[in-house]
Design an enzyme around this catalytic site. Structure first.
Site, PDB file in Angstrom:
ATOM      1  N   ASN A  18      -4.778   4.689  15.905  1.00 51.12           N
ATOM      2  CA  ASN A  18      -5.773   4.355  14.650  1.00 51.12           C
ATOM      3  C   ASN A  18      -6.409   3.096  14.945  1.00 51.12           C
ATOM      4  O   ASN A  18      -5.443   2.078  15.391  1.00 51.12           O
ATOM      5  CB  ASN A  18      -5.076   4.533  13.328  1.00 51.12           C
ATOM      6  CG  ASN A  18      -4.831   5.958  13.204  1.00 51.12           C
ATOM      7  OD1 ASN A  18      -5.539   6.681  13.499  1.00 51.12           O
ATOM      8  ND2 ASN A  18      -3.541   6.153  12.592  1.00 51.12           N
TER       9      ASN A  18
ATOM     10  N   GLU B 240       0.893  -1.141   0.051  1.00 46.32           N
ATOM     11  CA  GLU B 240      -0.089   0.081  -0.187  1.00 46.32           C
ATOM     12  C   GLU B 240       0.780   1.426  -0.120  1.00 46.32           C
ATOM     13  O   GLU B 240       2.001   1.278   0.684  1.00 46.32           O
ATOM     14  CB  GLU B 240      -1.007  -0.023   1.230  1.00 46.32           C
ATOM     15  CG  GLU B 240      -1.911  -1.166   1.129  1.00 46.32           C
ATOM     16  CD  GLU B 240      -3.038  -0.910   2.123  1.00 46.32           C
ATOM     17  OE1 GLU B 240      -4.193  -1.392   1.757  1.00 46.32           O
ATOM     18  OE2 GLU B 240      -3.039  -0.638   3.234  1.00 46.32           O
TER      19      GLU B 240
ATOM     20  N   CYS C 106       4.740  -4.726  16.283  1.00 47.75           N
ATOM     21  CA  CYS C 106       4.300  -3.893  17.081  1.00 47.75           C
ATOM     22  C   CYS C 106       2.994  -4.117  17.230  1.00 47.75           C
ATOM     23  O   CYS C 106       2.244  -4.415  16.324  1.00 47.75           O
ATOM     24  CB  CYS C 106       4.452  -2.197  16.928  1.00 47.75           C
ATOM     25  SG  CYS C 106       6.280  -1.920  16.359  1.00 47.75           S
TER      26      CYS C 106
ATOM     27  N   SER D 289      10.091   5.922  16.599  1.00 51.97           N
ATOM     28  CA  SER D 289       8.841   5.598  17.156  1.00 51.97           C
ATOM     29  C   SER D 289       9.246   5.065  18.483  1.00 51.97           C
ATOM     30  O   SER D 289       9.916   4.056  18.809  1.00 51.97           O
ATOM     31  CB  SER D 289       8.162   4.498  16.455  1.00 51.97           C
ATOM     32  OG  SER D 289       7.869   4.861  15.211  1.00 51.97           O
ATOM     33  N   LEU D 290       8.637   6.381  19.705  1.00 51.89           N
ATOM     34  CA  LEU D 290       9.076   5.622  20.886  1.00 51.89           C
ATOM     35  C   LEU D 290       7.777   5.236  21.647  1.00 51.89           C
ATOM     36  O   LEU D 290       8.203   4.110  22.450  1.00 51.89           O
ATOM     37  CB  LEU D 290       9.502   7.103  21.643  1.00 51.89           C
ATOM     38  CG  LEU D 290      10.294   7.310  22.788  1.00 51.89           C
ATOM     39  CD1 LEU D 290      11.856   6.760  22.194  1.00 51.89           C
ATOM     40  CD2 LEU D 290      10.610   8.811  23.007  1.00 51.89           C
ATOM     41  N   HIS D 291       6.805   5.788  21.916  1.00 56.85           N
ATOM     42  CA  HIS D 291       5.675   5.325  22.560  1.00 56.85           C
ATOM     43  C   HIS D 291       5.578   5.285  24.142  1.00 56.85           C
ATOM     44  O   HIS D 291       4.498   4.819  24.626  1.00 56.85           O
ATOM     45  CB  HIS D 291       5.269   3.948  21.732  1.00 56.85           C
ATOM     46  CG  HIS D 291       5.296   3.850  20.181  1.00 56.85           C
ATOM     47  ND1 HIS D 291       4.651   5.107  19.665  1.00 56.85           N
ATOM     48  CD2 HIS D 291       5.485   3.329  19.496  1.00 56.85           C
ATOM     49  CE1 HIS D 291       4.616   4.715  18.279  1.00 56.85           C
ATOM     50  NE2 HIS D 291       5.433   3.908  18.142  1.00 56.85           N
TER      51      HIS D 291
ATOM     52  N   CYS E  41      -0.023  -2.388  15.222  1.00 58.96           N
ATOM     53  CA  CYS E  41       0.288  -1.914  13.824  1.00 58.96           C
ATOM     54  C   CYS E  41      -0.318  -3.003  13.205  1.00 58.96           C
ATOM     55  O   CYS E  41       0.083  -4.352  13.170  1.00 58.96           O
ATOM     56  CB  CYS E  41       1.582  -1.622  13.752  1.00 58.96           C
ATOM     57  SG  CYS E  41       2.121  -1.539  12.163  1.00 58.96           S
TER      58      CYS E  41
ATOM     59  N   CYS F 172       3.333   8.600   1.083  1.00 64.34           N
ATOM     60  CA  CYS F 172       3.863   7.659   2.421  1.00 64.34           C
ATOM     61  C   CYS F 172       4.249   6.449   1.380  1.00 64.34           C
ATOM     62  O   CYS F 172       3.186   5.681   1.015  1.00 64.34           O
ATOM     63  CB  CYS F 172       2.562   7.569   3.509  1.00 64.34           C
ATOM     64  SG  CYS F 172       3.128   6.445   4.540  1.00 64.34           S
TER      65      CYS F 172
ATOM     66  N   GLY G 279       6.188  -1.787   6.654  1.00 61.66           N
ATOM     67  CA  GLY G 279       7.774  -2.024   6.691  1.00 61.66           C
ATOM     68  C   GLY G 279       8.540  -1.169   7.510  1.00 61.66           C
ATOM     69  O   GLY G 279       8.110  -0.086   8.181  1.00 61.66           O
ATOM     70  N   GLU G 280       9.741  -1.693   8.080  1.00 58.84           N
ATOM     71  CA  GLU G 280      10.510  -1.090   8.845  1.00 58.84           C
ATOM     72  C   GLU G 280      12.084  -0.875   7.990  1.00 58.84           C
ATOM     73  O   GLU G 280      12.748  -1.560   7.596  1.00 58.84           O
ATOM     74  CB  GLU G 280      11.170  -2.138  10.082  1.00 58.84           C
ATOM     75  CG  GLU G 280      12.399  -1.669  10.648  1.00 58.84           C
ATOM     76  CD  GLU G 280      12.444   0.030  11.222  1.00 58.84           C
ATOM     77  OE1 GLU G 280      11.346   0.552  11.587  1.00 58.84           O
ATOM     78  OE2 GLU G 280      13.257   0.737  10.838  1.00 58.84           O
TER      79      GLU G 280
ATOM     80  N   SER H 145      11.043   6.929   9.040  1.00 60.55           N
ATOM     81  CA  SER H 145      10.640   6.361  10.401  1.00 60.55           C
ATOM     82  C   SER H 145      10.929   5.025  10.867  1.00 60.55           C
ATOM     83  O   SER H 145      10.776   4.159  10.085  1.00 60.55           O
ATOM     84  CB  SER H 145       9.057   6.552  10.565  1.00 60.55           C
ATOM     85  OG  SER H 145       8.748   6.232  11.851  1.00 60.55           O
TER      86      SER H 145
ATOM     87  N   CYS I  13      -1.677   6.130  10.031  1.00 57.42           N
ATOM     88  CA  CYS I  13      -0.470   5.381  10.733  1.00 57.42           C
ATOM     89  C   CYS I  13      -0.714   4.090  11.115  1.00 57.42           C
ATOM     90  O   CYS I  13      -1.596   3.906  11.994  1.00 57.42           O
ATOM     91  CB  CYS I  13       0.164   6.060  11.684  1.00 57.42           C
ATOM     92  SG  CYS I  13       0.742   7.744  11.290  1.00 57.42           S
TER      93      CYS I  13
ATOM     94  N   CYS J  99       5.824  -6.722   7.966  1.00 55.91           N
ATOM     95  CA  CYS J  99       6.835  -6.136   8.979  1.00 55.91           C
ATOM     96  C   CYS J  99       7.254  -7.151   9.796  1.00 55.91           C
ATOM     97  O   CYS J  99       6.319  -7.819  10.382  1.00 55.91           O
ATOM     98  CB  CYS J  99       6.380  -4.791   9.493  1.00 55.91           C
ATOM     99  SG  CYS J  99       7.846  -4.116  10.450  1.00 55.91           S
TER     100      CYS J  99
END
Ligand code: SAH
Ligand code: SF4
Length: 359
Positions: free
Chosen positions: A307, A95, A119, A231-233, A122, A108, A176-177, A208, A351, A115
């Site tokens: 999301n 996508e 996470c 990405s901390l979170h 996600c 994007c 993906g990472e 990211s 996201c 991935c």
């Protein structure tokens, strides 16, 4: 040597020149081909009339141009977001999202099919890892969006209807990472940046990462020209590892040390992403914890209200909690932050919502 799988969008301008020269053609044809690819945004060899037939024939035989047909395009109700499901030559799908913010258009793009980082909140992580994308598959997504902007399909909804708009930004925040696919992503960035092509300079590309420490250090060492988002979170190792399993491999203290090295070596500010989940990481204490962690660093915090995804039951933070979070960061720690504009949630293009079923 070119093979039938040589993807033209995966070659830098210099690589393209060398390929044509090796075939015995003039570099003038390589320059013209490059212009067709990135200024003309040509989608077929037939759309390159000024290339001699012998050059076109060789290209048709030994290279590929546009292997990403659109399997599905969906517009958000507000017309600001368009999500493309693109088909890859091996039957996999990815996508890519076109996002219109005030005054700029951003693509994007994905860096992998699925991935491996898992996470919990996600959708891409929930689908697992299938494979890396090639540089050509990454660049072709940006070309696809640039072409869609130049030639919007008839009847397209109002938000995207301004024919001739130019692609201004690329964010590697799709599926993906990116630092798990380091070499291909860097090669793609070199192609995207070319001033004679899409000309997306360092200020216009943001990568990211979930926090792949060796990748961050390599970016710093190589002084790669892009913005970095991390990405901390969560601001403690235990809380972070519960959301981001990759934190077990690259613990928070190592990640923060790598971020400090990155900012020191590149002189760049880092964007820290924080997905706000109600009751989990959106309290005043959480805001103070991240404030203490980042205080004094060249940092900007991007707050992303969660999301929805099928595999995670959490709820997005309420807007009052997001405002309180921002206020604490600003007033107590002098840390700038933004709350990510919610775009494309109705078409699962926000996201962490990108995922495709198996073919
Ligand atoms: N793999 C990279 C880039 C893709 S994800 C990374 O993890 O950074 C882009 C951003 O969306 C990341 O900050 C990610 O943590 C966040 N994200 C993932 N799932 C989300 C969700 N359901 N709601 C809000 N943000 C999410
Ligand atoms: Fe992968 Fe990023 Fe999703 Fe984590 S948030 S699973 S790293 S795409």
């Amino acid at each position: 040597m070119a093979t039938s799988s040589t993807h033209l969008h995966g070659l830098t301008r210099e690589e393209l020149r060398l390929l044509l020269v090796r075939w015995g053609f003039s570099p003038v044809h390589a320059a013209r081909l490059w212009s067709y690819l990135y200024l003309g945004l040509a989608g077929s060899f037939a759309a390159m009339p000024e290339l001699p037939v012998k050059v076109r024939t060789r290209l048709e035989t030994d290279t590929r141009l546009d292997p990403l047909p659109v399997a599905l395009a969906t517009d958000s109700a507000d017309g600001f977001t368009r999500k493309y499901l693109l088909a890859l030559p091996d039957g996999e799908r990815i996508e890519t999202v076109l996002m219109r913010f005030t005054g700029r258009v951003t693509a994007c793009v994905s860096s992998q099919v699925g991935c491996a980082m898992g996470c919990v909140f996600c959708a891409t992580g929930q689908m697992g890892y299938t494979r890396h994308l090639t540089p050509g598959e990454i660049v072709a997504q940006a070309v696809h969006v640039a072409r869609a902007l130049r030639h919007p399909p008839p009847g397209q909804c109002h938000g995207l209807s301004d024919t001739g708009a130019r692609l201004r930004n690329v964010v590697l925040m799709g599926m993906g990472e990116p630092l798990h696919n380091y070499d291909a992503v860097m090669h793609a960035i070199d192609i995207l940046r070319d001033p004679n092509g899409l000309a997306l300079g360092a200020e216009r590309i943001t990568l990211s990462t979930v926090g792949v420490v060796p990748g961050i250090l390599r970016l710093a060492e190589e002084k790669r020209p892009c913005h970095l988002a991390v990405s901390l979170h969560a601001a403690t190792q235990t809380e972070r590892a519960a959301l981001v399993p990759a934190a077990k491999k690259w613990p928070l203290d190592e990640l923060m040390a790598a971020c400090r090295t990155y900012s020191h070596q590149t002189g760049r500010r880092i964007f820290y992403e924080w997905t706000l989940i109600e009751g989990k990481n959106d309290s005043a204490e959480h805001a103070r914890a991240v404030g203490n962690l980042l205080h004094g660093l060249p940092a900007q915090i991007n707050l992303i209200p969660l999301n929805p995804t099928a595999g995670y039951a959490g709820t997005p933070t309420r807007s009052e909690a997001a405002k309180r979070f921002q206020k604490i960061l600003a007033e107590e720690f002098s840390l700038p932050s933004t709350v990510r504009q919610r775009r494309g949630i109705d078409i699962a293009a926000g996201c962490g919502q990108l995922a495709v079923g198996s073919v």
